[in-house]
Design an enzyme around this catalytic site. Structure first.
Site, short mmCIF file in Angstrom:
data_model
loop_
_atom_site.label_atom_id
_atom_site.label_comp_id
_atom_site.label_asym_id
_atom_site.label_seq_id
_atom_site.Cartn_x
_atom_site.Cartn_y
_atom_site.Cartn_z
N LYS A 264 0.79 -1.06 0.14
CA LYS A 264 -0.01 0.17 0.08
C LYS A 264 0.91 1.33 0.03
CE LYS A 264 -3.92 -1.96 2.74
NZ LYS A 264 -4.93 -1.63 1.81
N ARG A 338 -10.84 -11.13 1.47
CA ARG A 338 -11.45 -12.15 0.52
C ARG A 338 -11.01 -13.43 0.81
NH1 ARG A 338 -11.56 -8.79 -4.77
NH2 ARG A 338 -11.38 -7.07 -2.94
#
Length: 499
Positions: A264, A338
C-alpha cells in the site's frame, strides 16, 4: 458507563443531585411546571433556544435547579435521528472532569424504544475516550447516567437494548482502536476468551496446525508472510435449544494490512490497524449478547492474521487452494480479506446455519460508492437482505443493498486457477462480493462491506463500533420472530457440528 432508567417529570428532574442536567425539548412549545419549566419557557420566549435538532442553550447554577450545569437542547419531534443529534451536541458541551453524574431528561417527549436506545448510544459515543496506549489522554469522567422518561415501563426493552449495545460498541471500539502491536491475532483470541467467562458463551481457538488440517489454504497463504501466528477464533452463544440452527457471523480479522507484496502507499497506512473492524464487531456483538441473553443461537467466526511483505509472503500470480477445493490465482496480495473470509465461509456451512453474515472492511470501492454514511449490503436472498436493512434502519446503523448480477463475476475468470482474487477497478465492491459468493453455495448469506463506516479519519480518527448496533438489532429481531412464530414456522431442528 452505568445507566439507570427512571420515570421522571420535569419538576422532579430539577431536584436531582447530579453534576449536569440535559433536557430534551420538543419543537412544539412544551408545557412544564416548576423552576425548570419556567426556564424552558423563558429560553424559548427570548429566542435563546432556536428550533432545529441539536440547537441548545447552557446555564451554570441556574436558580431553582439542583444540578450545577443545565443544557436545554432541541430534539425535534423525538424521532431517533433527531434525538441522536440532540444528545451528541449536548454531551459535547459537557466534557468537563466535574461532570461525573448526569441526568438525561426526555419527559417532554414521547420517545419510542428506538429513540431511547439512540440517545444512550449517542451519549456514550460523545463521551468516549481511548486511553489504553495513551496515558496522557483524558479518561471519561462521566460514570453514571440517569435516563429520565415519562413512563419507564413503556421503554424498558429499548433501554436494555441500549445498555447492551453501548457495551458491545465500546468493546468493538477498544479493540479496533488498539495499534497492531497491541491487537495481534493472539490478543484478539485472548479478548474472545475473556468473553467466554460470561454465561452462555464458549470459545475455541485454532492455530496454524489445525487450520492447515482443515485445508484452509487461502487463509494460510495470507498469514505466511508474518511472524505473528494466525488464529481462527470460533465463538458460540447459546440462548436457545441446541437443536435450533444458529446465525453465523464471520468477521474479517486482519490485524494489520500492509498490502503484502502489493504494498500500500505509505500515507495513512497506520489506519490499516482498523482492518480488523469486522472481527471487532463480532466481538462487540457477543459482548452485547452476554448482556441481553436473547433466545437465539449465534456462532462467531474470526479468521485473524497479519498481511505482511516477508520473504515467505505470497506473490502476485501464486495459486492457492481454498478449503472448498477451489483454486485461486492471487493477482493482488492487497485483496487479502476475501482470501481469509472465503475459508471461514466454507467452514460456516458445517453449522447448517439459518443465516450467515460476513462483516469486513473489504474494499475502498465501497467507500467511493457509499461514503461513511451507509455500509454496503450484498445478498442474493431478498428476505435476509430486507431483515438486515430493517435492522440498520431501526438501530440507526444504516446500510444499503448493492447488486450481485452474475455478469459482475466475469472479471474474476483466470487462465491458471478456478478464479482470480480481483477483477478490474469498475464495481470493485461488487466483484469482491461476487468472489465471496463463490464460497457460499446454498447458504443464506449476506456480506456487509464496512470499509467506509468502521472508522473515522482526520482529527476524529478512531473506530466507530459499527455495525454492532445493526447486528444486535438483527439478532433481537430474529429471536422475536422465533418467539412469535407458530411451531411449524420455527427453524427445523438441525444437528450442530463441533468446531
Amino acid at each position: 458507563m452505568d445507566f439507570e432508567l427512571k420515570s421522571l417529570s420535569v419538576a422532579q428532574a430539577a431536584t436531582l443531585a447530579v453534576d449536569a442536567l440535559v433536557v430534551l425539548v420538543p419543537e412544539s412549545d412544551p408545557k412544564a411546571e416548576g423552576a425548570l419549566g419556567q426556564l424552558i419557557s423563558q429560553a424559548i420566549a427570548h429566542k435563546d433556544l432556536d428550533n432545529g435538532p441539536g440547537q441548545l442553550v447552557s446555564a451554570y447554577r441556574p436558580a431553582g435547579i439542583k444540578a450545577a450545569r443545565l443544557v436545554l437542547v432541541r430534539a425535534g419531534d423525538g424521532n431517533a435521528s433527531a434525538v441522536r443529534k440532540a444528545v451528541s451536541g449536548a454531551i459535547a458541551s459537557l466534557k468537563h472532569p466535574s461532570v461525573q453524574k448526569l441526568a438525561l431528561v426526555t419527559s417532554l417527549l414521547t420517545l419510542s424504544e428506538d429513540a431511547v436506545r439512540a440517545a444512550m448510544v449517542a451519549l456514550a459515543d460523545a463521551s468516549y475516550s481511548y486511553t489504553t496506549t495513551k496515558p496522557s489522554a483524558k479518561p471519561r469522567h462521566l460514570g453514571k447516567v440517569v435516563v429520565g422518561v415519562a413512563d419507564a415501563g413503556a421503554v424498558r426493552a429499548g433501554f436494555e437494548a441500549g445498555r447492551a449495545t453501548v457495551a458491545g460498541v465500546e468493546f468493538a471500539k477498544e479493540w479496533a482502536n488498539r495499534p497492531g502491536n497491541h491487537a495481534t491475532p493472539t490478543h484478539l483470541a485472548d479478548a474472545a476468551k475473556q468473553l467466554a467467562k460470561k454465561p452462555g458463551i464458549r470459545v475455541d481457538v485454532l492455530g496454524p496446525k489445525q487450520v492447515a488440517a482443515l485445508g484452509m489454504g487461502a487463509f494460510l497463504a495470507v498469514a505466511q508472510g508474518s511472524e505473528e501466528p494466525l488464529r481462527f477464533i470460533v465463538m458460540h452463544y447459546q440462548g436457545a435449544a441446541k437443536s435450533q440452527a444458529p446465525v453465523v457471523l464471520v468477521g474479517k480479522g486482519i490485524t494489520f494490512d500492509t498490502g503484502g507484496i502489493s504494498l500500500k502507499p505509505g500515507a495513512e497506512m497506520d489506519e490499516m490497524k482498523f482492518d480488523m473492524g469486522g472481527a471487532a464487531s463480532v466481538l462487540g456483538t457477543f459482548a452485547a449478547l452476554a448482556e441481553l441473553k436473547p433466545a437465539i443461537n449465534v456462532v462467531g467466526l474470526i479468521p485473524s492474521c497479519e498481511n505482511m511483505p516477508d520473504g515467505r509472503a505470497i506473490k502476485p500470480g501464486d495459486v492457492v487452494r481454498s478449503m472448498s477445493g477451489q483454486t485461486i490465482e492471487i493477482l493482488n496480495t492487497d485483496a487479502e480479506g476475501r482470501l481469509i473470509l472465503c475459508d471461514a465461509l466454507t467452514y460456516a456451512a458445517r453449522f447448517k446455519p439459518r443465516s450467515v453474515v460476513d462483516i469486513a472492511t473489504l474494499t475502498g470501492a465501497c467507500v467511493i460508492a457509499l461514503g461513511a454514511v451507509r455500509s454496503g449490503l450484498f445478498s442474493p436472498r431478498d428476505e435476509l437482505a430486507q431483515a438486515l436493512q430493517q435492522a440498520g434502519d431501526k438501530s440507526g446503523d444504516l446500510c444499503w443493498r448493492m447488486p450481485l448480477d452474475d455478469e459482475y463475476a466475469e472479471g474474476l475468470k483466470s487462465n491458471f486457477a478456478d478464479m482470480g482474487n480481483v477483477a478490474g477497478r469498475a464495481g470493485g465492491s461488487i466483484t469482491a462480493a461476487k468472489f465471496l459468493q463463490k464460497f457460499t453455495a446454498d447458504l443464506p448469506w449476506a456480506h456487509l462491506d464496512i470499509a467506509g463506516t468502521a472508522w473515522k479519519s482526520g482529527a476524529a480518527k478512531g473506530a466507530t463500533g459499527r455495525p454492532v448496533p445493526l447486528l444486535v438489532q438483527y439478532l433481537l429481531d430474529e429471536a422475536q420472530r422465533d418467539a412469535g412464530a407458530p411451531a411449524s414456522a420455527k427453524p427445523r431442528a438441525r444437528v450442530k457440528a463441533k468446531a
